[in-house]
Design an enzyme around this catalytic site. Structure first.
Site, PDB file in Angstrom:
ATOM      1  N   HIS A  96       0.824  -1.218   0.000  1.00 27.55           N
ATOM      2  CA  HIS A  96       0.000   0.000   0.000  1.00 27.55           C
ATOM      3  C   HIS A  96       0.853   1.262   0.000  1.00 27.55           C
ATOM      4  CE1 HIS A  96      -3.534  -2.414   0.721  1.00 27.55           C
ATOM      5  NE2 HIS A  96      -3.032  -2.914   1.833  1.00 27.55           N
ATOM      6  N   HIS A 122      -7.699  -4.408  -1.237  1.00 28.09           N
ATOM      7  CA  HIS A 122      -7.025  -5.633  -1.642  1.00 28.09           C
ATOM      8  C   HIS A 122      -7.811  -6.295  -2.753  1.00 28.09           C
ATOM      9  CE1 HIS A 122      -6.591  -4.767   2.648  1.00 28.09           C
ATOM     10  NE2 HIS A 122      -5.318  -4.942   2.404  1.00 28.09           N
TER      11      HIS A 122
END
Lengths: 334, 203
Positions: free
Chosen positions: A58, A220
């Site tokens: 991330h 995700h």
């Protein structure tokens, strides 16, 4: 798969190593745990420590928000996987300066369990720990089940506010209350245009067919609320803004902080194209954007798409968002 | 089933489980990729490998070694399975005699530890849908019967809508898929059965 890596098992270690070398002005690696990144000034005596953590992939989240008046210590997990309880514990130990530690993290099953275990272990060592769980992702559950919602890019604004509050010398309970207020005032939505691939797996975890987009997608690749035909930037901006505003009690005259982040593969210029429309849409509704952040703030490997985060400001939140801060992932001049 | 595991048998079981989970790494990650984030194969293989090493190298007695296995698991793996299996090992340590633990007690301890940490109920489409029927069956049944109950639990996850973990965000999209955590639980039980001299280790 057109990606740059060596042994897939080494990706996170090499990411952290490179990150710490690149940002040595802001961060160091914990001497006790190679999966804990510390801000310079971490553990300052008498100040509440701010800890977060989450899976890798991330970037610049999570470790990119370790810095001055932001996060003190960050636990780093495998790609898309919660850090260990031990990493959270060592981050808590490092961040404690005797005034307690606020762990500000996102609502995922693994993070919840690992933080809870770490907090209990820290308490046994005499460190006071309070937590705030971000749940800003509108499409992940209905508003009356907000506790089930995921935490996404709204976490960044929570860290900004929490770090700034701690820097004022506030107590642990005050820091927790203000960080909670920040996330309560924040809503996010994501739109995905193409999926992402964990290098060890070699193929995408999920599919977004060409010409389609997934509205409400998670960080995700968790499915959203709708797979729709790909639309123009303006139509996507309008759609995201509507989802966020419908969930939020915003009215004409309100002030907001806006964070528009790419998911990794969307060109930065397209983020500005989308932001242009978002800003106009807010303006038309009489809502003023006090401070915008546009860029790759919270990504999902090479996923294509954008996330929109809107935080309703009151005087306190506005002042804390405006307070100077400096981290690899975000800088605010006073 | 009245078989006991002494320290040597437990070490053999953990080694076997680690080896089988390593062989299943890709399969588990692929299953997890369909419903979650694709990290389950790595988490389980790395976790059991760390637990097996901790068990072999630490602890003065069986409970101490089981506790060390749990601590090693917790240090090696985050995700959801780190806390869940670490708690399972620590629960087993608490119920173990100094030199041996009956297999049914071990299986029940794993189920109870996982339940306590994760709060998943049967039918939530998690590893508990294998551990709970296995634990119930183990109380009176043979190891082949335990594997049968566990296998039925695994198959039943196809009909369940996930209520816990990241897969819970998929809602009805988990229908028709087996839960990766339930699959790895069966792999572990097969390794246990195999260690105890029964059948196990389906491909």
């Amino acid at each position: 798969m057109q990606r740059l890596f060596n042994d897939p098992d080494d990706i996170v270690d090499e990411t952290v190593s490179g990150f710490v070398r690149a940002h040595a002005d802001h961060v160091t690696l914990s001497p006790d745990n190679p999966r804990v990144v510390l801000a310079k000034g971490c553990g300052e005596t008498g100040r509440v420590g701010i800890v977060t953590g989450g899976g890798s992939g991330h970037e610049p989240a999570f470790m990119g928000y370790a810095g001055e008046r932001m996060v003190d210590a960050v636990a780093v997990g495998e790609l898309f996987s919660s850090p260990t309880a031990k990493a959270f514990l060592e981050a808590i130990r490092a961040a404690d300066g005797g005034a307690g530690v606020a762990v500000l993290y996102g609502n995922y099953a693994g993070d919840n369990m690992n933080v809870k275990m770490a907090a209990r272990m820290a308490a046994k060592e005499g460190i006071e720990v309070l937590t705030v769980v971000a749940n800003d992702d509108v499409c992940s559950a209905p508003i009356d089940e907000r506790a089930k919602r995921r935490g996404v890019a709204g976490e960044i604004l929570m860290w900004k506010v929490g770090g700034a509050k701690a820097a004022t010398g506030a107590s642990l309970t005050e820091v927790q209350a203000t960080a909670q207020k920040a996330i309560d005032a924040t809503r996010s939505v994501g739109v995905g245009l193409a999926p992402c691939t964990l290098p060890a797996n070699g193929k995408p975890n999920f599919d977004i067919p060409g010409g389609k987009m997934e509205v409400g997608i998670g960080h995700h690749g968790e499915p959203g609320t709708e797979v729709a035909d790909l639309e123009s930037a303006d139509a996507v901006a309008d759609r995201m803004l509507k989802i966020v505003l419908d969930d939020h009690d915003l009215a004409s005259g309100d002030r907001v902080c806006v964070l528009l982040s790419g998911l990794g593969a969307t060109p930065i210029n397209e983020l500005y194209v989308v932001y242009d429309r978002v800003a106009k849409g807010l303006e038309e509704k009489g809502i003023s954007v006090h401070r915008p952040f546009v860029g790759n703030y919270f990504t999902s490997l090479e996923m294509m798409g954008v996330t929109l985060t809107v935080m309703k400001l009151d005087d306190e939140l506005e002042a804390l968002i405006d307070a100077p801060a400096s981290a690899p992932g975000m800088a605010v001049k006073g | 089933m009245t078989q006991d595991l002494d320290r040597a048998a437990m070490a053999a079981f953990l080694k076997r489980a680690a080896q089988r989970l390593e062989e299943c790494r890709t399969e588990l990650s692929t299953l997890d990729g369909e419903v979650g984030d694709g990290d389950h194969g790595a988490s389980m293989a790395d976790g059991f490998s760390a637990a097996a090493t901790g068990f072999e190298t630490e602890g003065d007695d069986l409970p101490g070694a089981l506790r060390a296995a749990g601590q090693r698991f917790l240090s090696a793996v985050g995700a959801t399975v780190g806390p869940l299996y670490a708690t399972a090992f620590i629960e087993a340590a608490g119920r173990s005699g100094p030199d041996s633990i009956p297999a049914p007690t071990l299986i029940a301890a794993f189920d109870d530890g996982i339940a306590r940490r994760g709060n998943a109920q049967p039918g939530d489409c998690t590893m508990r849908d294998v551990w709970l029927p296995a634990a119930r069956c183990a109380a009176s049944g043979s190891m082949p019967e335990v594997l049968e109950a566990a296998g039925a639990g695994l198959e039943a996850t196809r009909t369940m809508v996930a209520a816990k973990g990241r897969a819970a965000r998929l809602g009805s999209r988990t229908l028709g898929r087996i839960d990766p955590g339930a699959r790895s639980a069966l792999v572990i039980l097969e390794a246990l059965s195999n260690t105890l001299g029964g059948e196990g280790d389906s491909a």
